[in-house]
Design an enzyme around this catalytic site. Sequence first.
Site, PDB file in Angstrom:
ATOM      1  N   TRP A 198      38.386 -60.533  21.405  1.00  0.00           N
ATOM      2  CA  TRP A 198      39.536 -60.857  20.552  1.00  0.00           C
ATOM      3  C   TRP A 198      39.040 -61.608  19.312  1.00  0.00           C
ATOM      4  O   TRP A 198      38.353 -62.632  19.411  1.00  0.00           O
ATOM      5  CB  TRP A 198      40.583 -61.698  21.292  1.00  0.00           C
ATOM      6  CG  TRP A 198      41.760 -61.946  20.400  1.00  0.00           C
ATOM      7  CD1 TRP A 198      42.052 -63.088  19.722  1.00  0.00           C
ATOM      8  CD2 TRP A 198      42.765 -60.983  20.038  1.00  0.00           C
ATOM      9  NE1 TRP A 198      43.190 -62.908  18.956  1.00  0.00           N
ATOM     10  CE2 TRP A 198      43.643 -61.624  19.131  1.00  0.00           C
ATOM     11  CE3 TRP A 198      43.006 -59.645  20.371  1.00  0.00           C
ATOM     12  CZ2 TRP A 198      44.750 -60.973  18.574  1.00  0.00           C
ATOM     13  CZ3 TRP A 198      44.112 -59.012  19.815  1.00  0.00           C
ATOM     14  CH2 TRP A 198      44.960 -59.674  18.936  1.00  0.00           C
ATOM     15  N   ASP A 221      40.731 -51.058  16.259  1.00  0.00           N
ATOM     16  CA  ASP A 221      40.815 -51.473  17.666  1.00  0.00           C
ATOM     17  C   ASP A 221      41.140 -50.245  18.522  1.00  0.00           C
ATOM     18  O   ASP A 221      40.243 -49.468  18.854  1.00  0.00           O
ATOM     19  CB  ASP A 221      41.864 -52.586  17.790  1.00  0.00           C
ATOM     20  CG  ASP A 221      41.993 -53.102  19.210  1.00  0.00           C
ATOM     21  OD1 ASP A 221      40.955 -53.235  19.881  1.00  0.00           O
ATOM     22  OD2 ASP A 221      43.117 -53.392  19.649  1.00  0.00           O
ATOM     23  N   THR A 263      47.429 -47.521  15.396  1.00  0.00           N
ATOM     24  CA  THR A 263      48.006 -47.742  14.065  1.00  0.00           C
ATOM     25  C   THR A 263      47.331 -46.838  13.039  1.00  0.00           C
ATOM     26  O   THR A 263      48.003 -46.196  12.222  1.00  0.00           O
ATOM     27  CB  THR A 263      47.842 -49.216  13.640  1.00  0.00           C
ATOM     28  OG1 THR A 263      48.512 -50.044  14.595  1.00  0.00           O
ATOM     29  CG2 THR A 263      48.413 -49.467  12.258  1.00  0.00           C
ATOM     30  N   GLU A 315      42.055 -54.365   8.665  1.00  0.00           N
ATOM     31  CA  GLU A 315      41.060 -55.362   9.060  1.00  0.00           C
ATOM     32  C   GLU A 315      40.241 -54.906  10.262  1.00  0.00           C
ATOM     33  O   GLU A 315      39.048 -55.121  10.311  1.00  0.00           O
ATOM     34  CB  GLU A 315      41.716 -56.744   9.270  1.00  0.00           C
ATOM     35  CG  GLU A 315      42.267 -57.064  10.644  1.00  0.00           C
ATOM     36  CD  GLU A 315      43.636 -56.466  10.923  1.00  0.00           C
ATOM     37  OE1 GLU A 315      43.890 -55.291  10.560  1.00  0.00           O
ATOM     38  OE2 GLU A 315      44.450 -57.161  11.550  1.00  0.00           O
TER      39      GLU A 315
HETATM   40  P1  G4P Z   1      44.098 -49.883  14.950  1.00  0.00           P
HETATM   41  O1  G4P Z   1      44.856 -48.594  14.862  1.00  0.00           O
HETATM   42  O2  G4P Z   1      43.733 -50.410  13.593  1.00  0.00           O
HETATM   43  O3  G4P Z   1      42.940 -49.825  15.891  1.00  0.00           O
HETATM   44  O4  G4P Z   1      45.086 -50.991  15.445  1.00  0.00           O
HETATM   45  P2  G4P Z   1      45.890 -51.170  16.813  1.00  0.00           P
HETATM   46  O5  G4P Z   1      47.142 -50.356  16.737  1.00  0.00           O
HETATM   47  O6  G4P Z   1      45.002 -51.001  17.987  1.00  0.00           O
HETATM   48  O7  G4P Z   1      46.210 -52.706  16.647  1.00  0.00           O
HETATM   49  C1  G4P Z   1      47.380 -53.309  17.063  1.00  0.00           C
HETATM   50  C2  G4P Z   1      47.552 -54.637  16.391  1.00  0.00           C
HETATM   51  O8  G4P Z   1      46.656 -55.547  17.004  1.00  0.00           O
HETATM   52  C3  G4P Z   1      47.253 -54.641  14.917  1.00  0.00           C
HETATM   53  O9  G4P Z   1      48.110 -55.576  14.294  1.00  0.00           O
HETATM   54  C4  G4P Z   1      45.831 -55.179  14.862  1.00  0.00           C
HETATM   55  O10 G4P Z   1      45.599 -55.832  13.649  1.00  0.00           O
HETATM   56  C5  G4P Z   1      45.865 -56.157  16.004  1.00  0.00           C
HETATM   57  N1  G4P Z   1      44.552 -56.438  16.577  1.00  0.00           N
HETATM   58  C6  G4P Z   1      43.775 -55.618  17.324  1.00  0.00           C
HETATM   59  N2  G4P Z   1      42.659 -56.239  17.711  1.00  0.00           N
HETATM   60  C7  G4P Z   1      42.735 -57.488  17.185  1.00  0.00           C
HETATM   61  C8  G4P Z   1      41.878 -58.636  17.255  1.00  0.00           C
HETATM   62  O11 G4P Z   1      40.801 -58.631  17.867  1.00  0.00           O
HETATM   63  N3  G4P Z   1      42.305 -59.746  16.626  1.00  0.00           N
HETATM   64  C9  G4P Z   1      43.489 -59.798  15.943  1.00  0.00           C
HETATM   65  N4  G4P Z   1      43.805 -60.947  15.332  1.00  0.00           N
HETATM   66  N5  G4P Z   1      44.326 -58.738  15.842  1.00  0.00           N
HETATM   67  C10 G4P Z   1      43.936 -57.605  16.470  1.00  0.00           C
HETATM   68  P3  G4P Z   1      49.384 -55.117  13.488  1.00  0.00           P
HETATM   69  O12 G4P Z   1      50.425 -54.662  14.454  1.00  0.00           O
HETATM   70  O13 G4P Z   1      48.981 -54.147  12.446  1.00  0.00           O
HETATM   71  O14 G4P Z   1      49.823 -56.464  12.861  1.00  0.00           O
HETATM   72  P4  G4P Z   1      49.311 -57.236  11.522  1.00  0.00           P
HETATM   73  O15 G4P Z   1      48.755 -58.517  12.008  1.00  0.00           O
HETATM   74  O16 G4P Z   1      48.268 -56.378  10.870  1.00  0.00           O
HETATM   75  O17 G4P Z   1      50.525 -57.368  10.722  1.00  0.00           O
HETATM   76 MG    MG Z   2      47.314 -54.509  11.135  1.00  0.00          MG
END
Ligand code: G4P
Ligand code: MG
Length: 175
Positions: free
Chosen positions: A153, A101, A105, A98
């Site tokens: 955010w 950031d 990841t 999605e």
């Molecule tokens: P990236 O490599 O895609 O840039 O991801 P990054 O590791 O920086 O992101 C860490 C987590 O924070 C990710 O969730 C990402 O979806 C979430 N995230 C970053 N920015 C935002 C934002 O502005 N809004 C929201 N809602 N989430 C954000 P994750 O650990 O993959 O969890 P999941 O929700 O996908 O399961």
């Molecule tokens: Mg994610």
Amino acid sequence: MTTKIWYTYDDIHRVIKSLAEKIQASGVKYDAMIAIGGGGFIPARILRCFLDIPIYAVTTAYYDSEYEGKTTEEVKKVQWLDPVPDVLSGKNVLVVDEVDDSRVTLEFVLKELAKEDFGTIGVAVLHEKIKNKVGQLPEGMPYFSGITVEDWWINYPWDAEELDEHNRLAAIGPH
Ligand code: G4P
Ligand code: MG
């Protein structure tokens, strides 16, 4: 306080349509998507409406890890394509998430997938945050984003416990 922005399901669907157009215009024909869960699941499913290719999935999460007495957060696999199905051997795959950031990841997932026998690996995200990135994408990898956004955010509709309230906040705009 950090500015926040709310996107509705309609906003998301429209962004994905324009993302699909960019992917199609690139000339590479992708054979399958690999969604990064949880955030990549719903985007990949909507993208399938335009690309009409199957969706595979991997899921990662951040965990606390202890290193020399300090706690840091580390990306780990929750679920993986282990092994990668034979039908994907040599195929072009599009990794879908999605938001771009910090790229921590994305870097983790793309490095792991690079060990496998794929053709072209591309990456597609809905929202590309304009900021300094911690992680890096492999050099030359096809990269697509639906829209670039400020380093705010983002509140996604699939996280909303009260969708009407979410949509009301979305209508106000970033705040
Ligand atoms: P990236 O490599 O895609 O840039 O991801 P990054 O590791 O920086 O992101 C860490 C987590 O924070 C990710 O969730 C990402 O979806 C979430 N995230 C970053 N920015 C935002 C934002 O502005 N809004 C929201 N809602 N989430 C954000 P994750 O650990 O993959 O969890 P999941 O929700 O996908 O399961
Ligand atoms: Mg994610």
